[in-house]
Design a protein around this motif. Structure first.
Motif, PDB file in Angstrom:
ATOM      1  N   SER A   3      -0.585  -0.703   4.361  1.00 55.63           N
ATOM      2  CA  SER A   3       0.090   0.049   5.415  1.00 55.63           C
ATOM      3  C   SER A   3       1.365   0.737   4.944  1.00 55.63           C
ATOM      4  O   SER A   3       1.842   1.670   5.587  1.00 55.63           O
ATOM      5  CB  SER A   3       0.417  -0.871   6.591  1.00 55.63           C
ATOM      6  OG  SER A   3       1.216  -1.969   6.155  1.00 55.63           O
ATOM      7  N   ASP A  77     -10.028 -10.218   9.318  1.00 56.00           N
ATOM      8  CA  ASP A  77      -9.328  -9.255  10.180  1.00 56.00           C
ATOM      9  C   ASP A  77      -8.264  -8.504   9.391  1.00 56.00           C
ATOM     10  O   ASP A  77      -8.090  -7.294   9.542  1.00 56.00           O
ATOM     11  CB  ASP A  77      -8.694  -9.974  11.373  1.00 56.00           C
ATOM     12  CG  ASP A  77      -9.732 -10.532  12.324  1.00 56.00           C
ATOM     13  OD1 ASP A  77     -10.878 -10.058  12.287  1.00 56.00           O
ATOM     14  OD2 ASP A  77      -9.387 -11.445  13.096  1.00 56.00           O
ATOM     15  N   ARG A  81      -8.032  -4.385   8.538  1.00 58.12           N
ATOM     16  CA  ARG A  81      -6.848  -3.557   8.803  1.00 58.12           C
ATOM     17  C   ARG A  81      -6.402  -2.813   7.550  1.00 58.12           C
ATOM     18  O   ARG A  81      -5.952  -1.664   7.630  1.00 58.12           O
ATOM     19  CB  ARG A  81      -5.704  -4.429   9.337  1.00 58.12           C
ATOM     20  CG  ARG A  81      -5.943  -4.984  10.732  1.00 58.12           C
ATOM     21  CD  ARG A  81      -4.650  -5.464  11.370  1.00 58.12           C
ATOM     22  NE  ARG A  81      -3.999  -6.490  10.584  1.00 58.12           N
ATOM     23  CZ  ARG A  81      -4.253  -7.795  10.685  1.00 58.12           C
ATOM     24  NH1 ARG A  81      -5.167  -8.215  11.565  1.00 58.12           N
ATOM     25  NH2 ARG A  81      -3.612  -8.671   9.949  1.00 58.12           N
ATOM     26  N   GLN A  82      -6.544  -3.454   6.393  1.00 57.33           N
ATOM     27  CA  GLN A  82      -6.185  -2.800   5.138  1.00 57.33           C
ATOM     28  C   GLN A  82      -7.099  -1.601   4.854  1.00 57.33           C
ATOM     29  O   GLN A  82      -6.668  -0.577   4.321  1.00 57.33           O
ATOM     30  CB  GLN A  82      -6.270  -3.785   3.972  1.00 57.33           C
ATOM     31  CG  GLN A  82      -5.325  -4.968   4.067  1.00 57.33           C
ATOM     32  CD  GLN A  82      -3.863  -4.554   4.088  1.00 57.33           C
ATOM     33  OE1 GLN A  82      -3.375  -3.959   3.147  1.00 57.33           O
ATOM     34  NE2 GLN A  82      -3.178  -4.847   5.180  1.00 57.33           N
ATOM     35  N   LEU A  84      -8.229   0.517   6.784  1.00 56.76           N
ATOM     36  CA  LEU A  84      -7.874   1.709   7.559  1.00 56.76           C
ATOM     37  C   LEU A  84      -7.058   2.701   6.734  1.00 56.76           C
ATOM     38  O   LEU A  84      -7.026   3.894   7.041  1.00 56.76           O
ATOM     39  CB  LEU A  84      -7.083   1.300   8.812  1.00 56.76           C
ATOM     40  CG  LEU A  84      -7.809   0.409   9.824  1.00 56.76           C
ATOM     41  CD1 LEU A  84      -6.854   0.003  10.940  1.00 56.76           C
ATOM     42  CD2 LEU A  84      -9.021   1.135  10.401  1.00 56.76           C
TER      43      LEU A  84
END
Length: 215
Positions: A3, A77, A81-82, A84
């Motif tokens: 992120s 999970d 998310r990584q 993305l």
């Protein structure tokens, strides 16, 4: 984590690369399976997937654990998310070397091309100081482990290492020591003390080195 690279697109002449600390074998075996399932290709490719991706003469061992069964739900999970942020990724860095994992590094390159992702990738390690140069004698003194390995038959030595982020308890070390001793196999065992508290020492069973001397 991934992120933090969101702003890289706004920086002139900047690229973001993903550093993979796991082995190329682990990443390729799990990653290929996961992506094929996600793309609904496993039904059509099935057991031929590895043959298409792996160089001739190499294969993934049978009955490997699945990606889903190897990690807790919270980590799964986190991993999703990584993913993305992979659109910001210009390539991959792998903590391995082609001499050890060449075929599986090739698998990752082929698979990224199959998915039309960036083919850029580098194997940047492990970089170990295993020899020292003696200027006085103008020669290279090989590490003791290498001198011992030079005397062994090919494929006759087991390497036991859990990496630098894992520290075994005294009981686990004892059980592993017993198993290696009873196996009668030659081995090199790397015991990490990185995560021990200050003043603590790794407790190898008393007399162990004498009992396994030569192995």
């Amino acid at each position: 984590m991934a992120s933090v690279v969101e702003d890289v697109a706004s920086i002139p002449n900047a690229e973001a690369y993903c550093f993979n600390s796991s082995s190329a074998f682990l990443i390729s075996s799990m990653y290929v399976e996961e992506e094929l399932i996600r793309l609904h290709l496993l039904l059509f490719i099935g057991k031929f997937a590895a043959r298409v991706l792996l160089p001739s003469g190499f294969e993934f061992p049978k009955n490997l654990l699945s990606y889903q069964s190897s990690f807790i739900p919270e980590f799964m999970d986190f991993s999703i998310r990584q993913d993305l942020y992979k659109k910001f990724c210009s390539g991959n860095l792998y903590y391995t070397c082609k001499a050890i994992e060449g075929p599986y590094i090739d698998v990752l390159a082929r698979f990224n091309r199959l998915l039309r992702r960036s083919p850029k990738q580098w194997a940047i390690g492990p970089l170990l100081s295993i020899a020292t140069i003696n200027d006085d004698q103008n020669n290279i003194n090989r590490h003791g482990c290498l001198k011992w390995l030079d005397k062994q038959e090919p494929n006759s030595v087991i390497l036991v290492s859990f990496g630098t982020t894992t520290s075994l308890s005294t009981e686990q070390i004892k059980e592993l020591a017993i198993g290696l001793e009873k196996s009668q196999h030659k081995f090199i065992w790397i015991v990490s003390d990185v995560l021990l508290k200050e003043g603590e020492q790794v407790q190898i069973p008393k007399g162990y080195e004498e009992r396994v001397q030569g192995r």
